[in-house]
Design an enzyme around this catalytic site. Structure first.
Site, PDB file in Angstrom:
ATOM      1  CE  LYS A 103     -36.056 -11.014  22.400  1.00 50.19           C
ATOM      2  NZ  LYS A 103     -36.870 -12.245  22.221  1.00 50.19           N
ATOM      3  CE  LYS A 138     -33.443 -13.829  25.877  1.00 54.93           C
ATOM      4  NZ  LYS A 138     -34.290 -14.924  25.385  1.00 54.93           N
TER       5      LYS A 138
END
Ligand code: C2G
Length: 134
Positions: free
Chosen positions: A44, A46
Protein backbone atom coordinates in the site's frame (compact mmCIF):
# COMPACT_ATOMS: atom_id res chain seq x y z
CA UNK A 1 -25.84 -11.43 15.93
CA UNK A 2 -24.90 -8.88 13.26
CA UNK A 3 -21.19 -9.20 12.33
CA UNK A 4 -19.25 -6.24 10.95
CA UNK A 5 -15.82 -6.09 9.29
CA UNK A 6 -13.51 -3.22 8.45
CA UNK A 7 -9.86 -3.03 7.32
CA UNK A 8 -6.96 -0.68 7.83
CA UNK A 9 -3.41 0.04 8.96
CA UNK A 10 -4.40 1.79 12.21
CA UNK A 11 -0.93 3.24 12.80
CA UNK A 12 -0.44 6.05 15.37
CA UNK A 13 -4.01 5.57 16.61
CA UNK A 14 -6.13 8.74 16.59
CA UNK A 15 -9.75 9.89 17.01
CA UNK A 16 -10.45 9.35 13.31
CA UNK A 17 -9.73 5.66 13.80
CA UNK A 18 -11.75 5.50 17.02
CA UNK A 19 -14.74 7.29 15.44
CA UNK A 20 -14.70 4.78 12.58
CA UNK A 21 -14.42 1.75 14.86
CA UNK A 22 -17.16 3.01 17.20
CA UNK A 23 -19.60 3.74 14.37
CA UNK A 24 -18.81 0.41 12.69
CA UNK A 25 -19.38 -1.49 15.94
CA UNK A 26 -22.65 0.38 16.54
CA UNK A 27 -23.98 -1.00 13.24
CA UNK A 28 -24.02 -4.52 14.73
CA UNK A 29 -22.95 -6.75 17.61
CA UNK A 30 -19.44 -7.91 16.73
CA UNK A 31 -16.61 -6.08 14.95
CA UNK A 32 -13.76 -7.81 13.11
CA UNK A 33 -10.83 -5.63 12.01
CA UNK A 34 -8.60 -6.79 9.14
CA UNK A 35 -5.31 -5.21 10.19
CA UNK A 36 -2.77 -4.57 7.44
CA UNK A 37 0.40 -6.57 7.97
CA UNK A 38 3.76 -4.80 7.64
CA UNK A 39 4.27 -6.63 4.33
CA UNK A 40 0.86 -5.53 2.98
CA UNK A 41 1.59 -1.96 4.07
CA UNK A 42 4.57 -2.04 1.73
CA UNK A 43 2.15 -2.97 -1.08
CA UNK A 44 0.00 0.00 0.00
CA UNK A 45 3.13 2.18 -0.16
CA UNK A 46 2.79 2.80 3.58
CA UNK A 47 5.36 2.35 6.33
CA UNK A 48 3.83 2.18 9.78
CA UNK A 49 5.60 3.38 12.90
CA UNK A 50 4.23 0.54 15.05
CA UNK A 51 4.82 -3.08 14.07
CA UNK A 52 1.86 -5.33 13.17
CA UNK A 53 2.07 -7.05 16.59
CA UNK A 54 1.96 -3.70 18.42
CA UNK A 55 -0.86 -2.34 16.21
CA UNK A 56 -2.77 -5.59 16.83
CA UNK A 57 -2.33 -5.36 20.62
CA UNK A 58 -3.43 -1.71 20.56
CA UNK A 59 -6.55 -2.49 18.48
CA UNK A 60 -7.48 -5.48 20.66
CA UNK A 61 -7.53 -3.16 23.69
CA UNK A 62 -10.25 -0.97 22.14
CA UNK A 63 -13.75 -1.66 23.53
CA UNK A 64 -15.33 -1.49 20.02
CA UNK A 65 -13.06 -4.21 18.58
CA UNK A 66 -13.96 -7.88 19.10
CA UNK A 67 -11.43 -9.60 16.84
CA UNK A 68 -8.36 -8.66 14.80
CA UNK A 69 -7.28 -10.70 11.75
CA UNK A 70 -4.29 -10.03 9.46
CA UNK A 71 -4.91 -8.25 6.15
CA UNK A 72 -2.23 -9.70 3.88
CA UNK A 73 -3.48 -8.69 0.41
CA UNK A 74 -6.22 -6.90 -1.59
CA UNK A 75 -7.87 -10.20 -2.57
CA UNK A 76 -8.86 -11.71 0.78
CA UNK A 77 -12.02 -9.71 1.57
CA UNK A 78 -14.57 -12.06 -0.09
CA UNK A 79 -12.98 -15.06 1.63
CA UNK A 80 -12.94 -13.19 4.96
CA UNK A 81 -16.63 -12.25 4.60
CA UNK A 82 -17.53 -15.91 4.05
CA UNK A 83 -15.16 -17.31 6.68
CA UNK A 84 -16.23 -14.91 9.45
CA UNK A 85 -19.92 -14.83 8.42
CA UNK A 86 -19.87 -11.06 7.96
CA UNK A 87 -23.14 -9.15 7.44
CA UNK A 88 -21.73 -5.67 6.85
CA UNK A 89 -18.45 -4.30 5.43
CA UNK A 90 -17.58 -0.77 6.58
CA UNK A 91 -14.88 1.68 5.45
CA UNK A 92 -14.30 5.42 5.64
CA UNK A 93 -15.68 7.25 2.60
CA UNK A 94 -12.21 7.98 1.21
CA UNK A 95 -12.80 4.45 -0.12
CA UNK A 96 -16.32 5.21 -1.42
CA UNK A 97 -17.18 2.95 -4.34
CA UNK A 98 -13.91 1.02 -4.21
CA UNK A 99 -15.42 -2.02 -2.51
CA UNK A 100 -18.89 -2.08 -4.12
CA UNK A 101 -18.03 -5.49 -5.63
CA UNK A 102 -18.55 -6.88 -2.12
CA UNK A 103 -22.29 -5.98 -2.29
CA UNK A 104 -23.14 -9.46 -3.59
CA UNK A 105 -21.68 -10.93 -0.38
CA UNK A 106 -22.72 -8.45 2.32
CA UNK A 107 -23.97 -4.92 3.01
CA UNK A 108 -21.34 -2.27 2.12
CA UNK A 109 -21.30 1.00 4.08
CA UNK A 110 -18.92 3.96 3.71
CA UNK A 111 -18.85 6.29 6.70
CA UNK A 112 -17.78 9.97 6.62
CA UNK A 113 -14.14 10.41 7.59
CA UNK A 114 -13.24 12.47 10.67
CA UNK A 115 -11.97 15.87 9.49
CA UNK A 116 -8.47 17.28 10.10
CA UNK A 117 -6.76 14.18 11.44
CA UNK A 118 -4.71 11.44 9.82
CA UNK A 119 -1.55 9.49 10.54
CA UNK A 120 0.17 11.47 7.77
CA UNK A 121 -0.93 14.78 9.34
CA UNK A 122 0.46 13.68 12.73
CA UNK A 123 3.83 12.85 11.16
CA UNK A 124 3.91 16.13 9.21
CA UNK A 125 2.91 18.26 12.20
CA UNK A 126 5.58 16.64 14.36
CA UNK A 127 8.23 17.17 11.67
CA UNK A 128 7.25 20.86 11.44
CA UNK A 129 7.44 21.21 15.21
CA UNK A 130 10.90 19.61 15.25
CA UNK A 131 12.09 22.08 12.61
CA UNK A 132 10.81 25.06 14.61
CA UNK A 133 12.40 23.79 17.82
CA UNK A 134 15.76 22.89 16.24
N1 C2G B 1 -10.37 7.06 8.86
C1 C2G B 1 -11.39 7.98 9.16
N2 C2G B 1 -11.06 9.25 9.43
C2 C2G B 1 -9.77 9.67 9.43
C3 C2G B 1 -8.74 8.75 9.14
C4 C2G B 1 -9.06 7.43 8.86
O1 C2G B 1 -12.58 7.62 9.16
N3 C2G B 1 -9.49 10.97 9.70
C5 C2G B 1 -10.75 5.67 8.55
C6 C2G B 1 -10.34 5.24 7.15
O2 C2G B 1 -11.31 5.67 6.19
C7 C2G B 1 -10.32 3.71 7.30
C8 C2G B 1 -9.86 3.53 8.77
O3 C2G B 1 -10.07 4.80 9.43
O4 C2G B 1 -11.64 3.17 7.16
C9 C2G B 1 -8.40 3.13 8.88
O5 C2G B 1 -7.62 4.11 8.22
P1 C2G B 1 -6.15 3.67 7.72
O6 C2G B 1 -5.43 2.98 8.83
O7 C2G B 1 -5.55 4.85 7.03
O8 C2G B 1 -6.52 2.55 6.65
P2 C2G B 1 -6.16 2.51 5.09
O9 C2G B 1 -4.72 2.73 4.88
O10 C2G B 1 -7.16 3.38 4.40
O11 C2G B 1 -6.38 0.95 4.75
O12 C2G B 1 -8.11 -2.79 2.46
C10 C2G B 1 -8.39 -1.51 3.01
C11 C2G B 1 -7.14 -0.85 3.51
O13 C2G B 1 -6.44 -1.70 4.39
C12 C2G B 1 -7.53 0.45 4.21
Amino acid sequence: MKRIITYGTYDLLHVGHINLLRRARELGDYLVVGLSTDEFNTLKHKTSYHSYEDRKQILESIRYVDQVIPECNWEQKIEDIKKWKIDTFVMGDDWKGKFDFLKEYCEVIYLPRTENISTTKIKEDLAKRDNIES
